[in-house]
Each structure stands twice: as structure tokens, then as C-alpha cells.
Design a protein around this motif. Sequence first.
Motif, mmCIF file in Angstrom:
data_model
loop_
_atom_site.group_PDB
_atom_site.id
_atom_site.type_symbol
_atom_site.label_atom_id
_atom_site.label_comp_id
_atom_site.label_asym_id
_atom_site.label_seq_id
_atom_site.Cartn_x
_atom_site.Cartn_y
_atom_site.Cartn_z
ATOM 1 N N LEU A 1 1.511 -37.268 -22.731
ATOM 2 C CA LEU A 1 1.583 -36.668 -21.402
ATOM 3 C C LEU A 1 2.929 -35.969 -21.214
ATOM 4 N N VAL A 2 3.968 -36.539 -21.779
ATOM 5 C CA VAL A 2 5.314 -35.948 -21.667
ATOM 6 C C VAL A 2 5.357 -34.580 -22.347
ATOM 7 N N GLU A 3 4.768 -34.468 -23.534
ATOM 8 C CA GLU A 3 4.752 -33.181 -24.245
ATOM 9 C C GLU A 3 4.027 -32.114 -23.445
ATOM 10 N N ILE A 4 2.889 -32.472 -22.904
ATOM 11 C CA ILE A 4 2.102 -31.496 -22.148
ATOM 12 C C ILE A 4 2.823 -31.119 -20.863
ATOM 13 N N ALA A 5 3.407 -32.098 -20.180
ATOM 14 C CA ALA A 5 4.125 -31.824 -18.930
ATOM 15 C C ALA A 5 5.347 -30.942 -19.173
ATOM 16 N N GLN A 6 6.070 -31.185 -20.255
ATOM 17 C CA GLN A 6 7.234 -30.359 -20.566
ATOM 18 C C GLN A 6 6.822 -28.924 -20.868
ATOM 19 N N THR A 7 5.728 -28.762 -21.581
ATOM 20 C CA THR A 7 5.246 -27.423 -21.901
ATOM 21 C C THR A 7 4.856 -26.658 -20.637
ATOM 22 N N ALA A 8 4.280 -27.369 -19.667
ATOM 23 C CA ALA A 8 3.832 -26.742 -18.422
ATOM 24 C C ALA A 8 4.897 -26.752 -17.332
ATOM 25 N N ASN A 9 6.095 -27.247 -17.646
ATOM 26 C CA ASN A 9 7.172 -27.372 -16.657
ATOM 27 C C ASN A 9 6.708 -28.137 -15.419
ATOM 28 N N ALA A 10 6.056 -29.271 -15.654
ATOM 29 C CA ALA A 10 5.542 -30.106 -14.565
ATOM 30 C C ALA A 10 6.265 -31.444 -14.570
ATOM 31 N N ASP A 11 6.231 -32.112 -13.438
ATOM 32 C CA ASP A 11 6.836 -33.434 -13.301
ATOM 33 C C ASP A 11 5.965 -34.453 -14.031
ATOM 34 N N THR A 12 6.534 -35.144 -14.999
ATOM 35 C CA THR A 12 5.785 -36.079 -15.829
ATOM 36 C C THR A 12 5.240 -37.257 -15.020
ATOM 37 N N ILE A 13 6.036 -37.793 -14.137
ATOM 38 C CA ILE A 13 5.598 -38.948 -13.352
ATOM 39 C C ILE A 13 4.446 -38.572 -12.433
ATOM 40 N N PHE A 14 4.560 -37.436 -11.770
ATOM 41 C CA PHE A 14 3.491 -36.998 -10.872
ATOM 42 C C PHE A 14 2.229 -36.656 -11.672
ATOM 43 N N ALA A 15 2.394 -36.074 -12.862
ATOM 44 C CA ALA A 15 1.240 -35.771 -13.705
ATOM 45 C C ALA A 15 0.544 -37.060 -14.137
ATOM 46 N N GLY A 16 1.324 -38.101 -14.403
ATOM 47 C CA GLY A 16 0.738 -39.399 -14.748
ATOM 48 C C GLY A 16 -0.060 -39.982 -13.602
ATOM 49 N N LYS A 17 0.442 -39.824 -12.382
ATOM 50 C CA LYS A 17 -0.296 -40.297 -11.209
ATOM 51 C C LYS A 17 -1.581 -39.497 -11.025
ATOM 52 N N CYS A 18 -1.512 -38.195 -11.264
ATOM 53 C CA CYS A 18 -2.716 -37.361 -11.179
ATOM 54 C C CYS A 18 -3.724 -37.762 -12.250
ATOM 55 N N TYR A 19 -3.229 -38.134 -13.427
ATOM 56 C CA TYR A 19 -4.104 -38.568 -14.507
ATOM 57 C C TYR A 19 -4.865 -39.837 -14.108
ATOM 58 N N LYS A 20 -4.162 -40.783 -13.512
ATOM 59 C CA LYS A 20 -4.823 -42.013 -13.060
ATOM 60 C C LYS A 20 -5.866 -41.718 -11.989
ATOM 61 N N LEU A 21 -5.539 -40.829 -11.059
ATOM 62 C CA LEU A 21 -6.502 -40.446 -10.020
ATOM 63 C C LEU A 21 -7.719 -39.756 -10.624
ATOM 64 N N LEU A 22 -7.469 -38.887 -11.590
ATOM 65 C CA LEU A 22 -8.555 -38.168 -12.251
ATOM 66 C C LEU A 22 -9.509 -39.142 -12.933
ATOM 67 N N LEU A 23 -8.961 -40.112 -13.635
ATOM 68 C CA LEU A 23 -9.799 -41.110 -14.298
ATOM 69 C C LEU A 23 -10.612 -41.907 -13.287
ATOM 70 N N ARG A 24 -9.966 -42.300 -12.216
ATOM 71 C CA ARG A 24 -10.634 -43.128 -11.211
ATOM 72 C C ARG A 24 -11.748 -42.351 -10.497
ATOM 73 N N HIS A 25 -11.460 -41.130 -10.067
ATOM 74 C CA HIS A 25 -12.431 -40.364 -9.297
ATOM 75 C C HIS A 25 -13.591 -39.850 -10.135
ATOM 76 N N LEU A 26 -13.328 -39.533 -11.398
ATOM 77 C CA LEU A 26 -14.404 -39.040 -12.264
ATOM 78 C C LEU A 26 -15.080 -40.161 -13.044
ATOM 79 N N GLY A 27 -14.515 -41.349 -12.973
ATOM 80 C CA GLY A 27 -15.100 -42.486 -13.685
ATOM 81 C C GLY A 27 -15.034 -42.331 -15.198
ATOM 82 N N LEU A 28 -13.971 -41.718 -15.672
ATOM 83 C CA LEU A 28 -13.820 -41.502 -17.118
ATOM 84 C C LEU A 28 -13.362 -42.778 -17.811
#
Length: 70
Positions: A24-51
Motif C-alpha cells: 500500500l505504501v508503494e502505491i500511495a507514494q506513486t499516487a502522492n496520496a496519504d498512506t494512512i488515509f489510503a489504508g482506512k479507505c482500503y478497510k472501508l472498501l473491503l467492508r462495504h464490498l464484502g471482499l
Amino acid sequence: MSIRALVVASAYAACRKLNVPRTLVEIAQTANADTIFAGKCYKLLLRHLGLHLPIIDSNVYLAKISNRGE
């Protein structure tokens, strides 16, 4: 929710699904995104989509790290 962080979370989920060794850190750095917030979005994505994504195989990352030294 940041669109950039959601894109990072989606890309990370796709990498996990396809067993592509990216953190997640590699992808976030490439996209110039906040790693911690991206991790929180990842958890939400898993929960809401039931992945249920596979557990990361550490051997894939070890091979990636060992190839960097060459």
C-alpha cells in the motif's frame, strides 16, 4: 473521502486479488496520496464490498527484495 486515496485502495485491492507484490505504501507514494488515509479507505472498501482477499504470500515479497540487490 479522498478520490485519490480511494483509487490507491482500489489498486491495492486489485494487486492483492491478482497476487501482484505491491505494498500500500508503494502505491500511495506513486499516487502522492496519504498512506494512512489510503489504508482506512482500503478497510472501508473491503467492508462495504464484502471482499475476502487472499493472505499475502511472504515468499513473493522476499523474491522482490532479493531481486533489488542484484
